[in-house]
Design a protein around this motif. Structure first.
Motif, PDB file in Angstrom:
ATOM      1  N   CYS A 135       0.354  73.343 -20.837  1.00 40.67           N
ATOM      2  CA  CYS A 135      -0.958  73.945 -20.554  1.00 40.67           C
ATOM      3  C   CYS A 135      -2.068  72.889 -20.497  1.00 40.67           C
ATOM      4  O   CYS A 135      -3.254  73.209 -20.572  1.00 40.67           O
ATOM      5  N   ARG A 136      -1.657  71.622 -20.380  1.00 44.38           N
ATOM      6  CA  ARG A 136      -2.608  70.529 -20.137  1.00 44.38           C
ATOM      7  C   ARG A 136      -2.374  69.933 -18.754  1.00 44.38           C
ATOM      8  O   ARG A 136      -2.889  68.875 -18.428  1.00 44.38           O
ATOM      9  N   GLN A 137      -1.557  70.627 -17.983  1.00 42.13           N
ATOM     10  CA  GLN A 137      -1.270  70.152 -16.626  1.00 42.13           C
ATOM     11  C   GLN A 137      -2.286  70.711 -15.626  1.00 42.13           C
ATOM     12  O   GLN A 137      -3.007  71.660 -15.917  1.00 42.13           O
ATOM     13  N   ALA A 180     -14.501  70.868 -19.959  1.00 38.84           N
ATOM     14  CA  ALA A 180     -13.439  70.312 -19.115  1.00 38.84           C
ATOM     15  C   ALA A 180     -14.037  69.681 -17.855  1.00 38.84           C
ATOM     16  O   ALA A 180     -13.641  68.595 -17.432  1.00 38.84           O
ATOM     17  N   TYR A 231      -4.675  63.650 -14.214  1.00 40.12           N
ATOM     18  CA  TYR A 231      -5.264  64.825 -14.873  1.00 40.12           C
ATOM     19  C   TYR A 231      -4.642  65.008 -16.258  1.00 40.12           C
ATOM     20  O   TYR A 231      -5.341  65.207 -17.253  1.00 40.12           O
ATOM     21  N   PHE A 232      -3.329  64.933 -16.312  1.00 36.12           N
ATOM     22  CA  PHE A 232      -2.631  65.166 -17.588  1.00 36.12           C
ATOM     23  C   PHE A 232      -3.070  64.144 -18.646  1.00 36.12           C
ATOM     24  O   PHE A 232      -3.204  64.471 -19.823  1.00 36.12           O
ATOM     25  N   GLY A 268      -5.798  64.936 -21.089  1.00 29.96           N
ATOM     26  CA  GLY A 268      -5.479  65.811 -22.227  1.00 29.96           C
ATOM     27  C   GLY A 268      -6.358  67.057 -22.315  1.00 29.96           C
ATOM     28  O   GLY A 268      -6.670  67.521 -23.416  1.00 29.96           O
ATOM     29  N   ILE A 269      -6.743  67.593 -21.177  1.00 32.92           N
ATOM     30  CA  ILE A 269      -7.620  68.778 -21.176  1.00 32.92           C
ATOM     31  C   ILE A 269      -6.777  70.042 -21.388  1.00 32.92           C
ATOM     32  O   ILE A 269      -5.995  70.428 -20.505  1.00 32.92           O
ATOM     33  N   ALA A 270      -6.956  70.667 -22.526  1.00 33.28           N
ATOM     34  CA  ALA A 270      -6.215  71.915 -22.761  1.00 33.28           C
ATOM     35  C   ALA A 270      -6.808  73.019 -21.901  1.00 33.28           C
ATOM     36  O   ALA A 270      -8.028  73.090 -21.727  1.00 33.28           O
ATOM     37  N   CYS A 271      -5.955  73.879 -21.385  1.00 34.69           N
ATOM     38  CA  CYS A 271      -6.456  75.026 -20.618  1.00 34.69           C
ATOM     39  C   CYS A 271      -7.404  75.825 -21.519  1.00 34.69           C
ATOM     40  O   CYS A 271      -7.104  76.055 -22.701  1.00 34.69           O
ATOM     41  N   GLU A 281      -1.993  76.815 -29.430  1.00 31.53           N
ATOM     42  CA  GLU A 281      -0.908  76.349 -28.542  1.00 31.53           C
ATOM     43  C   GLU A 281      -0.164  77.504 -27.856  1.00 31.53           C
ATOM     44  O   GLU A 281       1.000  77.361 -27.472  1.00 31.53           O
TER      45      GLU A 281
END
Ligand code: SF4
Length: 254
Positions: free
Chosen positions: A77-79, A113, A144-145, A148-151, A157
Motif C-alpha cells: 500500500c506504498r506502491q 502525500a 515513488y515507492f 515511502g508514502i503510505a496510502c 497496516e
C-alpha cells in the motif's frame, strides 16, 4: 455509507457462464437494471475482478504456491496504484461522505502525500499520466515507492476502505515471502498470475468513453483529480456496458 453513485444505481443480478483459462466460471453479477453511467458499474467491476482473482489464486494453489498476503501487512500500500477516473470519482464521494474528524484526517494525508511528491520532483509527472511512456512506468513506480508514502486509507497496516478498494488493489496478491514486499524487485516479489487484467480493461473502457481520455491516474492524486473531472461517460444500458467490458477483458467480441 451510501453515496451518490450508489443511490442512483438500481442493480439486478445477471448470470453468465464463461470458460476462462480452461475453467468454467458461473457469474452472478450485479448490473444496472436500466441506463447508467460507467461509475454505476463499479459493483459489477469489483465482482468481476474478485471472481477472476479467486480463479487465479486457485490456479496458483494448484501449482503449489501459497498467497502470503495477510491482514496487517500493508507494504504494497506504498506502491503507485493506477486507477480509472470513475474510481477516483468514487473515492472522492466516499471521503466527502465521511464523518468528521475522519474526513479531515484523510484529506490531510492526501495533502501531505502531494507535498512529498512535489519535494521529490515526482508530482509534475504524475499529474500528467497520459504523457508517461509505458517503458518509464516501472522506474517511476520504484521512485515513488522509495518515498515511502503510505496510502491515505491505510490504517494499522490494513485497508480502511476494504470493500471499496480500487480494482488494482484487488488484483495485487503475492506468493513470495511477505518480507520481500518491503523492498520489492522483479526477482524477489512474485505476484499471482492474473487470468485476465480486469482493472486495466476497465481503465481502457473508461478512457474510451470519456472526454478527458485519462488512461490511468495515481490513487494518491485521486481526490484533486476528481474535483475537476466529473464522470462524463454517457448513459447507456447496463447490458451494453457489460458487453463492452467483457469484450475488453477477454479480447474477444462478447
Ligand atoms: S486503497 Fe486500501 S488496499 Fe489500496 S493501496 Fe490504499 S490501503 Fe492499500
Amino acid at each position: 455509507m451510501t453515496t451518490d453513485s450508489e443511490k442512483s444505481a438500481g442493480l439486478v443480478n445477471a448470470t453468465a457462464e464463461l470458460t476462462i483459462a480452461g475453467r468454467k466460471l458461473r457469474l452472478e453479477m450485479p448490473v444496472p437494471a436500466g441506463r447508467a453511467r460507467l461509475i454505476e458499474l463499479l459493483p459489477f467491476f469489483r465482482y468481476l475482478t474478485d471472481s477472476f482473482v479467486d480463479l487465479a489464486v486457485e490456479n496458483a494453489q494448484a501449482a503449489g504456491a501459497t498467497v502470503s498476503c495477510r491482514k496487517g501487512c500493508g507494504a504494497c500500500c506504498r506502491q503507485l496504484v493506477p486507477i480509472a477516473g470513475i474510481e477516483a470519482q468514487r473515492l472522492r464521494e466516499l471521503v466527502e461522505a465521511m464523518p468528521e474528524p475522519r474526513k479531515s484526517v484523510i484529506l490531510a494525508r492526501f495533502e501531505r502525500a502531494r507535498q512529498i511528491l512535489r519535494e521529490a520532483g515526482l508530482l509534475e509527472k504524475l499529474l500528467e499520466p497520459n504523457r508517461i511512456k509505458e517503458d518509464a512506468i516501472v522506474a517511476l513506480g520504484l521512485d515513488y515507492f522509495r518515498e515511502g508514502i503510505a496510502c491515505p486509507f491505510l490504517e494499522d497496516e490494513s485497508c480502511s476502505i476494504y470493500a471499496e478498494r480500487p480494482l488494482a488493489c484487488r488484483e495485487y496478491l503475492v506468493v513470495s515471502p511477505a518480507e520481500h514486499c518491503a523492498n520489492p524487485s522483479a526477482e524477489s516479489v512474485r505476484c499471482v498470475k492474473p487470468v485476465v487484467h480486469t482493472a486495466k480493461a476497465v481503465r481502457g473502457l473508461n478512457a474510451a468513453w470519456s472526454g478527458h481520455a485519462t488512461r490511468w491516474l495515481p490513487l494518491i492524486l485521486a481526490l484533486t483529480w476528481a474535483e475537476t473531472h466529473c464522470d462524463d461517460t454517457p448513459e447507456r444500458l447496463g447490458t451494453e456496458w457489460v458487453k463492452d467490458a467483457f469484450t475488453r477483458i477477454t479480447g474477444r467480441e462478447a
